[in-house]
Design an enzyme around this catalytic site. Sequence first.
Site, PDB file in Angstrom:
ATOM      1  CG  LEU A 146      -8.119  20.120 -62.233  1.00  0.00           C
ATOM      2  CD1 LEU A 146      -7.966  21.609 -61.925  1.00  0.00           C
ATOM      3  CD2 LEU A 146      -9.306  19.532 -61.493  1.00  0.00           C
ATOM      4  NE  ARG A 157     -15.228  20.783 -72.020  1.00  0.00           N
ATOM      5  CZ  ARG A 157     -15.047  21.354 -73.208  1.00  0.00           C
ATOM      6  NH1 ARG A 157     -15.603  22.523 -73.461  1.00  0.00           N
ATOM      7  NH2 ARG A 157     -14.321  20.766 -74.137  1.00  0.00           N
ATOM      8  CG  ASP A 196       1.080  26.381 -79.926  1.00  0.00           C
ATOM      9  OD1 ASP A 196       0.474  25.885 -78.958  1.00  0.00           O
ATOM     10  OD2 ASP A 196       2.194  25.968 -80.313  1.00  0.00           O
ATOM     11  CE  LYS A 231       3.839  25.123 -77.723  1.00  0.00           C
ATOM     12  NZ  LYS A 231       3.862  24.147 -78.839  1.00  0.00           N
ATOM     13  N   GLY A 263       1.249  15.991 -78.937  1.00  0.00           N
ATOM     14  CA  GLY A 263       0.675  14.657 -78.863  1.00  0.00           C
ATOM     15  C   GLY A 263       0.385  14.248 -77.426  1.00  0.00           C
TER      16      GLY A 263
END
Length: 430
Positions: free
Chosen positions: A12, A48, A203, A207, A306
């Site tokens: 996905l 998409r 972000d 985490k 990355g």
Amino acid sequence: MMRTRPLKVALLGCGVVGSEVARIMTTHADDLAARIGAPVELAGVAVRRPDRVREGVDPALVTTDAAALARREDIDVVIEVIGGVEPARKLITSAFEHGASVVTANKALLAEDSPSLHEAAEKGGNDLYYEAAVAAAIPLVRPLRESLAGDKVNRVLGIVNGTTNFILDRMDSTGAGYGEALDEATALGYAEADPTADVEGFDAAAKAAILAGIAFHTRVRLDDVHREGLTEITAADIASAKRMGCTVKLLAICERAADGRSVTARVHPAMIPLSHPLAGVREAYNAVFVESDAAGQLMFYGPGAGGAPTASAVLGDLVAACRNKLNGSKGPGESAYAQLPVSPMGDVVTRYHISLDVADKPGVLAQVATTFAEHGVSIDTVRQQGKDGDAWLVVVTHSAPDASLSATVEALRGLDTVRGVASIMRVEGE
């Protein structure tokens, strides 16, 4: 003996990470089959924009109907690299309901609602793996969930966002301002067109929530994490840190209280001594310290973002999930038995570096020192600079509750002799 019938995988998302996952599944197919004990087959790819050319992906596998792909009864493992909370949550839950295990890199969803995902996986007897959600290729989630399962983790401290580390590293090494360093990060592809999630600490906070939950066997959500970004960091702050023998890093810090009865999770810029191993983490790299009773200090270091590094972690989880499917076994589920409360930031004991713009006249230092004393905060060092009626005081405190330090700063702002509080930063790692 190797099973000849392949395990079927649904992918996905086929962006930067997803395309790397598809490529590695194709180029390393034989090795993956040997490690798993059966071939793995990419059975569908949800995207998409179906008209976009995706090198190495059979166009016949591409679909825009992610929901239908996630609920296919013949799918063994669903890999979710779409990101965001919805529709990812519904897709993952549907995959569990239809008998598939799930590998995800979705830190935002895990930080928001990991309990329901774990419950859905458990109900269906399937696996939920998410190594790629924290620090990409760096093995961190699995060591906390499995290797250190017999130990008591007390602290997790680290740099978990490559974009912000690149920006701060450039400010430190070149003297650039925040804006210049951000522009360079954007030009090199380290920062998104909208860098808010990175530079405002969202972000890293997601985490931190995931790491704290695993480390302390306690449910920690994104809302439980104190968060500050680095947009207010100036070249003067970096220079001041250098004068102290420090550098500035955006840190994620998850700690168990000294009495063991609560935990804290926070993300904010901090000064750390140049002697600390995290001070030497350069460019867009990540590094995380884990401190435990038996193992002591462990450090995990490597590329934290990355396409290829993240895909490496995804494929590692895929191998584990596929092996479990073959063996009829399950990997580790949620461990939240401790149910420790998450304390507010005000309870955290830390040190402060405070820069004050003050009037250059007798008695100012005494007045400032009195304000600190009135709030129960002890001063470690003071540096004063002044010329032609202008003066600066740089105060570094001893450790004190963050609430006391915050109250001190507010009181300082109310003094007639203090023209402004130019900079406030915590000091860690000493």
